[in-house]
Design a protein around this motif. Structure first.
Motif, PDB file in Angstrom:
ATOM      1  N   LEU A 102      -8.274   2.034   0.303  1.00 50.39           N
ATOM      2  CA  LEU A 102      -9.000   1.341   1.495  1.00 50.39           C
ATOM      3  C   LEU A 102     -10.490   0.948   0.687  1.00 50.39           C
ATOM      4  O   LEU A 102     -10.969   0.047   1.149  1.00 50.39           O
ATOM      5  CB  LEU A 102      -7.994   1.736   2.637  1.00 50.39           C
ATOM      6  CG  LEU A 102      -7.775   0.082   3.834  1.00 50.39           C
ATOM      7  CD1 LEU A 102      -7.210  -0.858   3.091  1.00 50.39           C
ATOM      8  CD2 LEU A 102      -7.772   0.913   4.894  1.00 50.39           C
ATOM      9  N   TYR A 138       0.426  13.864   8.338  1.00 55.99           N
ATOM     10  CA  TYR A 138       0.481  14.527   6.608  1.00 55.99           C
ATOM     11  C   TYR A 138       0.208  15.432   6.351  1.00 55.99           C
ATOM     12  O   TYR A 138       0.906  16.140   5.265  1.00 55.99           O
ATOM     13  CB  TYR A 138      -0.108  13.202   5.855  1.00 55.99           C
ATOM     14  CG  TYR A 138      -0.386  13.567   3.991  1.00 55.99           C
ATOM     15  CD1 TYR A 138       0.668  13.226   3.533  1.00 55.99           C
ATOM     16  CD2 TYR A 138      -1.014  14.073   3.407  1.00 55.99           C
ATOM     17  CE1 TYR A 138       0.809  13.171   2.108  1.00 55.99           C
ATOM     18  CE2 TYR A 138      -1.631  15.186   2.400  1.00 55.99           C
ATOM     19  CZ  TYR A 138      -0.547  14.390   1.489  1.00 55.99           C
ATOM     20  OH  TYR A 138      -0.399  14.268   0.527  1.00 55.99           O
ATOM     21  N   TYR A 152       0.785  -1.010   0.109  1.00 50.66           N
ATOM     22  CA  TYR A 152       0.243   0.224   0.221  1.00 50.66           C
ATOM     23  C   TYR A 152       0.379   1.347   0.635  1.00 50.66           C
ATOM     24  O   TYR A 152       1.503   1.200   0.707  1.00 50.66           O
ATOM     25  CB  TYR A 152      -0.935  -0.221   1.058  1.00 50.66           C
ATOM     26  CG  TYR A 152      -2.406  -1.421   0.598  1.00 50.66           C
ATOM     27  CD1 TYR A 152      -3.166  -0.502   0.480  1.00 50.66           C
ATOM     28  CD2 TYR A 152      -2.011  -2.316   1.047  1.00 50.66           C
ATOM     29  CE1 TYR A 152      -4.369  -1.374   0.345  1.00 50.66           C
ATOM     30  CE2 TYR A 152      -3.176  -2.935   1.740  1.00 50.66           C
ATOM     31  CZ  TYR A 152      -4.567  -2.322   0.853  1.00 50.66           C
ATOM     32  OH  TYR A 152      -5.441  -3.472   0.438  1.00 50.66           O
ATOM     33  N   ASN A 153      -0.312   1.854  -0.876  1.00 52.70           N
ATOM     34  CA  ASN A 153       0.871   3.378  -0.916  1.00 52.70           C
ATOM     35  C   ASN A 153       0.377   4.554   0.030  1.00 52.70           C
ATOM     36  O   ASN A 153      -0.719   4.968  -0.720  1.00 52.70           O
ATOM     37  CB  ASN A 153       0.992   4.030  -2.425  1.00 52.70           C
ATOM     38  CG  ASN A 153       2.576   5.791  -1.872  1.00 52.70           C
ATOM     39  OD1 ASN A 153       2.727   6.054  -1.275  1.00 52.70           O
ATOM     40  ND2 ASN A 153       1.648   5.684  -3.249  1.00 52.70           N
ATOM     41  N   TRP A 154       0.906   5.024   1.400  1.00 53.29           N
ATOM     42  CA  TRP A 154      -0.685   5.139   2.335  1.00 53.29           C
ATOM     43  C   TRP A 154      -0.568   6.755   1.865  1.00 53.29           C
ATOM     44  O   TRP A 154      -1.129   7.414   2.703  1.00 53.29           O
ATOM     45  CB  TRP A 154       0.333   5.514   3.578  1.00 53.29           C
ATOM     46  CG  TRP A 154      -0.347   3.819   3.819  1.00 53.29           C
ATOM     47  CD1 TRP A 154       1.177   2.630   3.942  1.00 53.29           C
ATOM     48  CD2 TRP A 154      -1.200   3.017   4.232  1.00 53.29           C
ATOM     49  NE1 TRP A 154       0.498   1.787   4.541  1.00 53.29           N
ATOM     50  CE2 TRP A 154      -0.746   1.793   4.390  1.00 53.29           C
ATOM     51  CE3 TRP A 154      -2.503   3.456   3.955  1.00 53.29           C
ATOM     52  CZ2 TRP A 154      -1.544   0.432   3.771  1.00 53.29           C
ATOM     53  CZ3 TRP A 154      -3.516   2.332   3.996  1.00 53.29           C
ATOM     54  CH2 TRP A 154      -2.833   0.929   4.107  1.00 53.29           C
ATOM     55  N   ALA A 188      -5.368   7.890   0.608  1.00 50.25           N
ATOM     56  CA  ALA A 188      -5.362   6.389   0.885  1.00 50.25           C
ATOM     57  C   ALA A 188      -6.624   5.487   1.950  1.00 50.25           C
ATOM     58  O   ALA A 188      -6.529   4.763   1.436  1.00 50.25           O
ATOM     59  CB  ALA A 188      -3.581   6.127   1.568  1.00 50.25           C
ATOM     60  N   ILE A 189      -6.772   6.605   2.006  1.00 49.55           N
ATOM     61  CA  ILE A 189      -8.408   6.135   2.563  1.00 49.55           C
ATOM     62  C   ILE A 189      -9.434   5.302   1.578  1.00 49.55           C
ATOM     63  O   ILE A 189     -10.155   4.986   1.772  1.00 49.55           O
ATOM     64  CB  ILE A 189      -8.614   6.987   3.936  1.00 49.55           C
ATOM     65  CG1 ILE A 189      -7.740   6.655   4.785  1.00 49.55           C
ATOM     66  CG2 ILE A 189     -10.348   6.507   4.065  1.00 49.55           C
ATOM     67  CD1 ILE A 189      -8.586   8.465   5.603  1.00 49.55           C
ATOM     68  N   PHE A 227      -3.951  -0.890   9.991  1.00 47.29           N
ATOM     69  CA  PHE A 227      -4.071   0.135   8.987  1.00 47.29           C
ATOM     70  C   PHE A 227      -4.415   1.940   9.088  1.00 47.29           C
ATOM     71  O   PHE A 227      -3.849   2.390   8.832  1.00 47.29           O
ATOM     72  CB  PHE A 227      -3.843  -0.081   7.817  1.00 47.29           C
ATOM     73  CG  PHE A 227      -3.611  -0.993   6.985  1.00 47.29           C
ATOM     74  CD1 PHE A 227      -2.666  -1.580   7.180  1.00 47.29           C
ATOM     75  CD2 PHE A 227      -4.174  -2.138   5.701  1.00 47.29           C
ATOM     76  CE1 PHE A 227      -1.996  -2.666   6.799  1.00 47.29           C
ATOM     77  CE2 PHE A 227      -3.649  -3.218   5.535  1.00 47.29           C
ATOM     78  CZ  PHE A 227      -2.546  -3.930   5.969  1.00 47.29           C
ATOM     79  N   LEU A 228      -5.365   1.765   9.520  1.00 50.09           N
ATOM     80  CA  LEU A 228      -6.013   3.670   9.801  1.00 50.09           C
ATOM     81  C   LEU A 228      -5.343   3.933  11.237  1.00 50.09           C
ATOM     82  O   LEU A 228      -5.367   5.169  10.930  1.00 50.09           O
ATOM     83  CB  LEU A 228      -7.697   3.228   9.834  1.00 50.09           C
ATOM     84  CG  LEU A 228      -8.447   3.352   8.061  1.00 50.09           C
ATOM     85  CD1 LEU A 228      -9.805   2.614   8.217  1.00 50.09           C
ATOM     86  CD2 LEU A 228      -7.472   3.763   7.134  1.00 50.09           C
ATOM     87  N   ILE A 272       1.438   2.357  10.650  1.00 53.16           N
ATOM     88  CA  ILE A 272       1.853   3.187   9.948  1.00 53.16           C
ATOM     89  C   ILE A 272       1.759   4.728  10.378  1.00 53.16           C
ATOM     90  O   ILE A 272       1.185   5.547  11.266  1.00 53.16           O
ATOM     91  CB  ILE A 272       0.581   3.099   8.701  1.00 53.16           C
ATOM     92  CG1 ILE A 272       0.513   2.049   8.691  1.00 53.16           C
ATOM     93  CG2 ILE A 272       0.549   4.363   7.346  1.00 53.16           C
ATOM     94  CD1 ILE A 272      -0.637   1.550   7.717  1.00 53.16           C
ATOM     95  N   MET A 330      -1.203   9.222   6.251  1.00 54.22           N
ATOM     96  CA  MET A 330      -1.463   8.718   5.817  1.00 54.22           C
ATOM     97  C   MET A 330      -2.658   9.988   5.130  1.00 54.22           C
ATOM     98  O   MET A 330      -3.117  11.108   5.936  1.00 54.22           O
ATOM     99  CB  MET A 330      -2.777   7.474   5.419  1.00 54.22           C
ATOM    100  CG  MET A 330      -3.414   7.371   6.295  1.00 54.22           C
ATOM    101  SD  MET A 330      -4.874   6.290   6.275  1.00 54.22           S
ATOM    102  CE  MET A 330      -3.866   4.729   7.152  1.00 54.22           C
ATOM    103  N   LYS A 358      -2.513  10.527  11.631  1.00 51.74           N
ATOM    104  CA  LYS A 358      -2.236  10.431  10.866  1.00 51.74           C
ATOM    105  C   LYS A 358      -2.344  10.730   9.925  1.00 51.74           C
ATOM    106  O   LYS A 358      -1.779  11.790   9.037  1.00 51.74           O
ATOM    107  CB  LYS A 358      -2.899   9.404  10.655  1.00 51.74           C
ATOM    108  CG  LYS A 358      -1.655   7.754  11.559  1.00 51.74           C
ATOM    109  CD  LYS A 358      -1.840   6.536  10.987  1.00 51.74           C
ATOM    110  CE  LYS A 358      -1.931   5.677  11.888  1.00 51.74           C
ATOM    111  NZ  LYS A 358      -2.005   4.230  11.964  1.00 51.74           N
TER     112      LYS A 358
END
Length: 779
Positions: A678, A747, A606-608, A674-675, A661-662, A667, A670, A743
């Motif tokens: 997913l 970012y 995955y690319n976040w 990315a969300i 992941f979230l 991680i 993000m 997160k």
């Protein structure tokens, strides 16, 4: 002192005194001269001898004068009488001379005759003496013959006749023989003859006791065989009548319904025991007034024989022979007690019984101490219960033996449990966890007769054509078979035992619980922890499910088999343990599936912080879905509900991984793209779940979708309102939402453009606001 006046004796006083001694009394024929003593004593005391003599002389003179006067008056008559007397005297003298002459002649003539007569009398006396001697000799011969016959009677065993003969000798009527030394010697020898009779009858009884000891084993064997036949007959009748199931041999019900067959173990075709020597000995000793001596001797001899029955140490292999000999011993004692009146007392026999029972229990206990095979205990129980049933009576108390059997039973139960626990462990660990394959109807019938399953499943299995694979594996079948064997052996021990132990059923339920929980269930759990093959896990789930049903069926079966006539349903704690095992098995399937899912997630790339949104799902999800649907549907041969539960577990784990992941710590940051990517993956999975006919699995992603909607739809402020949070966003965890916002803020802080930095600052403030909802709580 004035002179004492002398006594004057008058004629009247002297006449009176002479009259007292009858000297002057013509009518008296005797003279009472004893009265002279007091008179003379009185004269001497008064010293009046001279005066008394003068008075007596005067009396004599007066009496002489009176005589002369009387004679003078009758003188002529007197002279005539004297002349006549002289004439008579002359005739008398002449006659006397004639008689003397005649006597001399007769004497001379009869002297010879007298001599002959004397010789004849002597001859007759000698003949009489000879006759008497012959009679005495014949009497002696008769007595000696009786004595001789007494010896023959003793040798022939006719002791009573011999004793009666001695009594006849002693009670012979008085004869001339009775005064002879021979007869006195014979009488003095009678006690020794009685002693001979006593010794002979005692020796006969001792020999009889030896034969009784040799035959005791055979007597006991016949008695035990007869009791075994009676037991089998009663067991057959009891099996046909459920109302008699609780009654054992010897119970009141059995005694009432028992069709007694006359079989005398002491007198039959195979063996006859003659008690005559004992009865004869008792009779002889009673006659000799020595019964107490015989009683003491008999008790001592029987005590020695009872001590010799039990060998020390006692080999278990010889226990049947020992119990047979003890049975025969006390059967004889019972007969003697019943037929000899007061010769034997019940207390004496009880003392012998208590001593033998005490030594028997100690010997058996010592012999069983090193034993670890429960069959040895069962063999001992069978020997003892037959022995107890044969001899049980008011005279022979078996309470201590029943108590001893309960002690053996507790040890037996422990060894039996230990033996079966090893077998159960081996069964579970050696199972291949594959469905049991049946080829013939006979095999199917055998299996269905052993396993405990519901009636519905039994009917369903019976409808399937052969050959077929049964739902359960060998573990379930073999465990059911061994459980039945355990119960059968458990109750085999208490069969026939008097119900002094009120917790036998409780002990059985505890033993079964221990076996089911600590060995079957525990071994399944251990096997479960080491198994990663889903098909094997599915079989374990099926087995656990059947064990749950089996516990319920087993409870009903035990309730019908319980030994107590009262009480409720028997409950097994193992049912809840198998519930836990079943749950753990299902969880284990989920765990293995999740472990494989972890492998797929490790392949995910995955690319976040993508710059754009993807149109399609991540490539690893294709392989994940393909593996999940293939494995779960093909390898999990379990009920559809459990398959669905496995699918739901997998979906929930995937959703949890997405949420990690979230909101997880792995991680750092993000962005919204990315969300969105997913969520594309979630859409793909939901579509696949719908394709396989399980659209309800999409509910696993509800939290994820609602959490991401708050962020992507910019509804954080709406979430902060309590009413909305409780109604619309109840499943959203605020800490996860806070982590996702942090997160996104992280970012935004890395963006160089102002809008991006502003959005990042907004996310930070929203994260702080969400965090303030429940201060002090971490993620």
């Amino acid at each position: 002192m004035p002179p004492r006046k002398r006594t004057v004796f008058t004629q009247e006083s002297i006449d009176q005194q002479l009259q007292q001694i009858h000297l002057l009394d013509q009518s008296s024929s005797s003279e009472n001269l004893e009265q002279l003593g007091p008179i003379i004593k009185q004269i001497h005391t008064g010293r009046q001898q001279d005066a008394f003599l003068r008075s007596v002389q005067a009396l004599v003179d007066s009496k002489d004068a009176e005589i002369e006067r009387i004679c003078g008056e009758n003188y002529q008559d007197f002279i005539s009488s004297v002349s006549t007397l002289f004439t008579v005297k002359s005739y008398t003298d002449k006659m006397k001379e004639n008689i003397s002459s005649l006597d001399a002649s007769v004497s001379q003539l009869g002297r010879g005759l007298v001599e002959k007569k004397r010789a004849l009398l002597q001859t007759k006396k000698t003949a009489a003496n000879l006759d008497e001697a012959i009679d005495n000799l014949q009497a002696c011969l008769r007595v000696l013959d009786v004595v001789h016959r007494v010896g023959e009677m003793i040798r022939e065993g006719k002791y009573w006749s011999a004793l009666r003969s001695l009594e006849d000798i002693q009670n012979l009527p008085q004869t001339s023989l009775s005064q002879t030394p021979f007869y006195r010697h014979l009488l003095s020898s009678l006690p020794s003859l009685r002693v001979q009779i006593k010794d002979a009858v005692t020796a006969s009884m001792k020999e009889w006791l030896l034969k009784i000891r040799e035959n005791s084993g055979e007597i006991g064997r016949l008695a035990l065989e007869a009791m075994e036949i009676r037991t089998r007959r009663w067991r057959s009748r009891r099996d046909k009548d459920p109302l008699l199931r609780m009654s054992r041999v010897g119970s009141a019900v059995e005694l009432v319904t028992y069709e007694k067959t006359e079989f005398n173990v002491l007198d039959n075709d195979k063996l006859t025991v003659d008690f005559k020597p004992l009865y004869q000995c008792i009779h002889i000793y009673t006659t000799l007034d020595s019964l107490d001596e015989l009683q003491r001797s008999y008790q001592a001899d029987r005590k020695i024989q009872s001590d010799l029955i039990l060998p020390i140490p006692l080999p278990l292999g010889s226990l049947p022979a020992v119990t047979q000999e003890i049975s025969g011993y006390f059967i004889v004692e019972t007969h003697v007690l019943e037929t000899t009146g007061t010769f034997r007392s019940g207390r004496e026999v009880e003392e012998l019984w208590e001593g033998v029972v005490s030594r028997l229990t100690v010997a058996v206990q010592s012999a069983l101490r090193p034993e670890t095979d429960p069959d040895s205990f069962l063999h001992v129980k069978e020997c003892l219960i037959g022995f107890i049933t044969t001899l049980e009576s008011p005279l022979y108390s078996t309470t201590s033996l029943h108590s001893f059997l309960i002690v053996l039973f507790e040890k037996y139960a422990q060894l039996l449990e230990k033996q079966f626990s090893k077998r159960f462990d081996d069964i579970v660990w050696q199972d291949d966890c594959q469905p049991m394959y049946i080829q013939s109807q006979q095999e199917l019938k055998t299996v269905l007769d052993v396993v405990w399953i519901s009636d519905e499943e039994r009917a369903e299995v019976g409808k399937v054509s052969l050959p077929q694979s049964l739902p359960w594996s060998q573990t379930f079948y073999l465990c059911c078979e061994d459980i039945r064997g355990f119960i059968q052996k458990f109750y085999a021990f208490v069969e026939g035992v008097s119900q002094h132990h009120r917790n036998i059923d409780d002990l059985l339920s505890k033993s079964l619980d221990n076996l089911l929980i600590n060995h079957i269930c525990s071994s399944i759990n251990n096997r479960l922890a080491e198994t990663t093959n889903l098909s094997q896990l599915a079989q374990i789930v099926t087995n656990a499910e059947h064990f749950q049903v089996a516990c319920e069926e087993l409870e009903r079966s035990l309730t019908s088999l319980r030994t107590a006539q009262r009480g409720g349903t028997i409950r097994l704690k193992a049912s809840s343990s198998f519930d836990e095992t079943f749950t753990r098995s299902v969880t284990r399937i989920k765990s293995v599936i999740n472990s494989k899912l972890d492998d797929f997630f490790e392949l995910s790339e995955y690319n976040w912080v993508p710059t754009s949104r993807e149109e399609g799902p991540n490539m690893y999800l294709y392989e994940l879905v393909n593996w999940l649907t293939t494995v779960v549907d093909s390898q999990l041969l379990i009920a559809s509900s459990y398959i669905d539960e496995a699918y739901m577990g997998a979906a929930e784990y995937i959703a949890e991984c997405f949420m990690d992941f979230l909101a997880g710590r792995n991680i750092a940051m993000m962005n919204e793209n990315a969300i969105s990517n997913l969520l594309v993956d979630c859409d793909f999975l939901e579509n696949e779940f719908g394709r396989i006919g399980r659209p309800h699995l999409s509910s696993a992603f509800n939290e994820l979708r609602l959490t991401t909607r708050i962020v992507l739809a910019d509804k954080v402020q709406e979430y902060l309102i309590p009413a909305n949070r409780q109604n619309t966003y109840a499943i959203v965890k605020h800490k996860r939402l806070q982590a996702l916002l942090e997160k996104l803020a992280q970012y935004g802080s890395t963006r160089r453009d102002a809008p991006g930095r502003q959005l990042g600052e907004k996310r930070r403030k929203e994260a702080d606001a969400v965090g303030r909802l429940f201060p002090g709580q971490g993620r």
